[in-house]
Design an enzyme around this catalytic site. Structure first.
Site, PDB file in Angstrom:
ATOM      1  N   HIS A 246       1.817   4.568  -2.929  1.00 48.98           N
ATOM      2  CA  HIS A 246       2.059   6.136  -2.584  1.00 48.98           C
ATOM      3  C   HIS A 246       3.460   6.712  -3.160  1.00 48.98           C
ATOM      4  O   HIS A 246       3.589   7.621  -3.817  1.00 48.98           O
ATOM      5  CB  HIS A 246       1.830   6.390  -1.211  1.00 48.98           C
ATOM      6  CG  HIS A 246       0.288   6.020  -0.771  1.00 48.98           C
ATOM      7  ND1 HIS A 246      -0.785   6.757  -1.470  1.00 48.98           N
ATOM      8  CD2 HIS A 246      -0.294   5.400   0.389  1.00 48.98           C
ATOM      9  CE1 HIS A 246      -1.835   6.272  -0.855  1.00 48.98           C
ATOM     10  NE2 HIS A 246      -1.666   5.643   0.158  1.00 48.98           N
TER      11      HIS A 246
ATOM     12  N   HIS B 142       0.903  -1.222  -0.067  1.00 47.80           N
ATOM     13  CA  HIS B 142      -0.057  -0.099  -0.033  1.00 47.80           C
ATOM     14  C   HIS B 142       0.897   1.274  -0.158  1.00 47.80           C
ATOM     15  O   HIS B 142       0.861   1.952  -0.799  1.00 47.80           O
ATOM     16  CB  HIS B 142      -1.078  -0.193   1.268  1.00 47.80           C
ATOM     17  CG  HIS B 142      -1.899   1.089   1.478  1.00 47.80           C
ATOM     18  ND1 HIS B 142      -3.131   1.141   0.705  1.00 47.80           N
ATOM     19  CD2 HIS B 142      -1.465   2.353   1.808  1.00 47.80           C
ATOM     20  CE1 HIS B 142      -3.724   2.310   1.005  1.00 47.80           C
ATOM     21  NE2 HIS B 142      -2.814   3.275   1.773  1.00 47.80           N
ATOM     22  N   GLU B 143       2.022   1.176   0.826  1.00 50.74           N
ATOM     23  CA  GLU B 143       2.680   2.255   0.964  1.00 50.74           C
ATOM     24  C   GLU B 143       3.594   2.790   0.041  1.00 50.74           C
ATOM     25  O   GLU B 143       4.086   4.039  -0.601  1.00 50.74           O
ATOM     26  CB  GLU B 143       3.467   2.342   2.468  1.00 50.74           C
ATOM     27  CG  GLU B 143       2.547   2.503   3.554  1.00 50.74           C
ATOM     28  CD  GLU B 143       1.447   3.440   3.596  1.00 50.74           C
ATOM     29  OE1 GLU B 143       1.588   4.616   3.167  1.00 50.74           O
ATOM     30  OE2 GLU B 143       0.541   3.436   4.474  1.00 50.74           O
TER      31      GLU B 143
END
Length: 349
Positions: free
Chosen positions: A21, A17-18
């Site tokens: 980003h 997920h990170e």
């Protein structure tokens, strides 16, 4: 072993997920101040380039912090080049949306591995319950189910999910038998001893090995199945069809991981690996969808403000947006405490 498996699964999902980003921010020229895995006090960290990489003590989340994402400009009132504010609105939208999208990508990649090695389950009826709803409707073993209430059926697990969530409503079922198409209306039968409705089908579908093209096709069906299951679960949550005991936080998830491990351990390491990957798919899809919900403090809430900016041509005042996200964060913290307390209570019940 439960703790180790839980940390591995959660770590992979959070990093994915990170990383979404992080990669999109870098591509858009946005500085990343910190890339953190976990929450709370820092266990250790190191700095490479302009980014601090850190590991926190509680492995239940993470953060990819952009320079200037809090809406604060430099001391001279200008937007610093390379800050979140200086990027175009669409660059910011893509950087925020990339986190959940990478969760879906992770789930698809894991599904590819599982389907390539184990195959998939076609919605072919294996056994009919004598006197059950399916037999009454005229269905037989060997029938290939293609649609239920207009929803295309690709996996037998979809049939099981629809059956489990049914509350007595009629089901319009399309199926194929010996090359011929049929349609029937099936009325589920209530079982008072089990306290639920049954459609009269048993078995787990027809398992088959996929060729190279089918691996991609059925991996997509796997992802679609978990997305539909998550949305249906959320719908039941918002309509009050599930209770607090049906919810699970980190402690509850760890318990599920442990129980699954103990159940499949006798079948060998491959069964353990594929079972843990299935849990990871479920959790990754859940994290992706939950983060896209338009709730303050989540990625979806931030996307709402960015889309408003894209439509009206100017941003919502940072102080107003900050208040909304702060309130959302407080609500999320309260929910996390409630879910954690509920998880722990179930351990001792």
């Amino acid at each position: 072993m439960t703790i180790i498996l839980f940390l591995i699964i959660f770590g992979i999902i959070v990093i994915s997920h990170e990383l979404g980003h992080f990669l999109l921010a870098k591509k858009n020229g946005i500085r990343v101040v910190e890339f953190a895995i976990g929450m709370g006090p820092t266990l250790f960290h190191f700095k490479r380039g302009e980014t601090v990489y850190s590991l926190k003590i509680f492995p239940i989340g993470g953060a990819c912090i952009f320079d200037g994402e809090d809406g604060v400009k430099s001391e001279n009132g200008e937007k610093d080049e390379g800050s979140f504010l200086s990027a175009s609105v669409w660059a910011r939208i893509s950087s925020v949306a990339a986190g959940p999208l990478f969760n879906f990508l992770l789930a698809f990649l894991l599904a590819l591995i599982i389907v390539a090695f184990t195959g998939s389950d076609r919605p072919v009826i294996q056994e009919i319950t004598p006197g059950g709803a399916a037999q009454t409707a005229g269905m037989e073993a060997g029938d290939l189910i293609t649609k239920i209430n207009g929803e295309k059926i690709h996996l037998y697990r979809q049939v099981n999910l629809i059956s489990a969530l049914n509350h007595g409503e009629d089901l319009n079922i399309d199926f194929v038998r010996d090359g011929e198409k049929y349609s029937v209306t099936l009325t589920p039968i209530y079982d008072s001893s089990a306290g639920r409705y049954y459609i009269g089908l048993t078995g787990a579908g027809e398992y088959f090995k996929c060729n190279a093209l089918q691996v991609f096709q059925y991996s997509y069906y796997e992802l679609e199945y978990w997305v539909r299951a998550t949305f249906k679960s959320l719908g039941m949550l918002f309509t009050g069809q599930v209770t607090k005991d049906d919810m699970a936080g980190p402690v509850g998830i760890a318990q599920i991981v442990g129980e699954t491990y103990e159940e499949v351990k006798p079948y060998g390491i491959s069964s353990v690996v594929f079972s843990m990957m299935n849990i990871a798919i479920l959790l990754s899809v859940n994290l992706g969808i939950l983060n896209l919900l338009p709730f303050p403090a989540l990625d979806g809430g931030r996307l709402v403000f960015l889309l408003i900016e894209a439509i009206r041509g100017k941003p919502v005042p940072p102080e107003k947006e900050g208040i909304v996200h702060l309130a959302g964060m407080a609500a999320l913290m309260i929910l996390m405490v409630f879910v954690l307390f509920n998880d722990i209570s179930r351990l001792f019940s």
